[in-house]
Enzyme design. Structure first.
Site: not given
Length: 224
Positions: A40, A44, A113, A116
């Site tokens: 994650e 991101d 989450d 990502e």
């Protein structure tokens, strides 16, 4: 579960060379130590870069501030969760029993989450070109949306335009209270509209911010 993962790969239009990356990207921390938290973190940054690069190329006349607001709008958690729901991502998550019982597969934060994390998994498996292709595919309808730049308008402007289009009176903002020490004041504002029953409130470190938050709250109420 193999069939489900293959189905997800088809939804993503990506074939994993190492399916272990995908499995880890789908594993919530409640389901084991080999979970998606590190993925994650990486995903991101990858998403932010790809979207920033795309916006930079698409909108050569936009200022840095405008590009930043567009990127923030496109990579916020609610948007990620919306995309995750479009590919039924919740159906493929590995969750602990507690999260499963509490409906974690529907939770906005978990879906955001996990998406990502999947982007990171694609990057680790196929490199940056593959990750960019998938991100732009998932975001294509949003990037091509003629109303995308609408998010550049602040909440007070959006509310005013909505009210004018709906033939309502313009909003009134009233400063109802200021509290706290002089160097750390909190401003309280109420937003009302003649002929409309809804009342909205906003608090912020200055009057302008409080009015913007009150306008945002009012617009959300009116738009349902």
């Amino acid at each position: 579960m193999k069939i489900n993962l293959e189905r997800l790969c088809r939804r993503l239009n990506y074939h994993f060379n190492n399916i272990a990356y995908l499995k880890q990207a789908l594993t919530h921390c409640s389901a084991g130590s080999d979970n998606y938290e590190r993925f994650e973190f990486l995903g991101d940054s990858i998403l932010s870069f790809v979207i920033a690069n795309e916006l930079f190329n698409r909108f050569p006349l936009h200022s840095e501030g405008q590009l930043s607001r567009l990127r923030s709008f496109l990579v916020k958690g609610e948007m990620l969760a919306e995309i995750a729901r479009e590919i039924d991502l919740g159906d493929y998550l590995f969750l602990g029993q507690g999260e499963l019982r509490s409906g974690g597969f529907r939770r906005t934060s978990i879906l955001a989450d996990a998406l990502e994390a999947i982007l990171a998994a694609i990057y680790l498996d196929g490199g940056m070109i593959a990750a960019k292709q998938i991100i732009l595919m998932l975001y294509s309808s949003r990037l091509d949306d003629p109303d995308l730049n609408h998010c550049l308008k602040d909440a007070k402007t959006q509310l005013q335009e909505f009210l004018q289009a709906s033939k309502f009176a313009l909003p009134e903002y009233v400063l109802t209270k200021i509290e706290g020490d002089e160097h750390a004041q909190i401003f309280h504002v109420t937003c009302t509209i003649e002929g409309v029953s809804q009342v909205a409130y906003g608090t912020g470190p200055n009057r302008r911010k409080a009015e913007q938050l009150a306008a945002k709250a009012m617009l959300e109420q009116l738009q349902g």
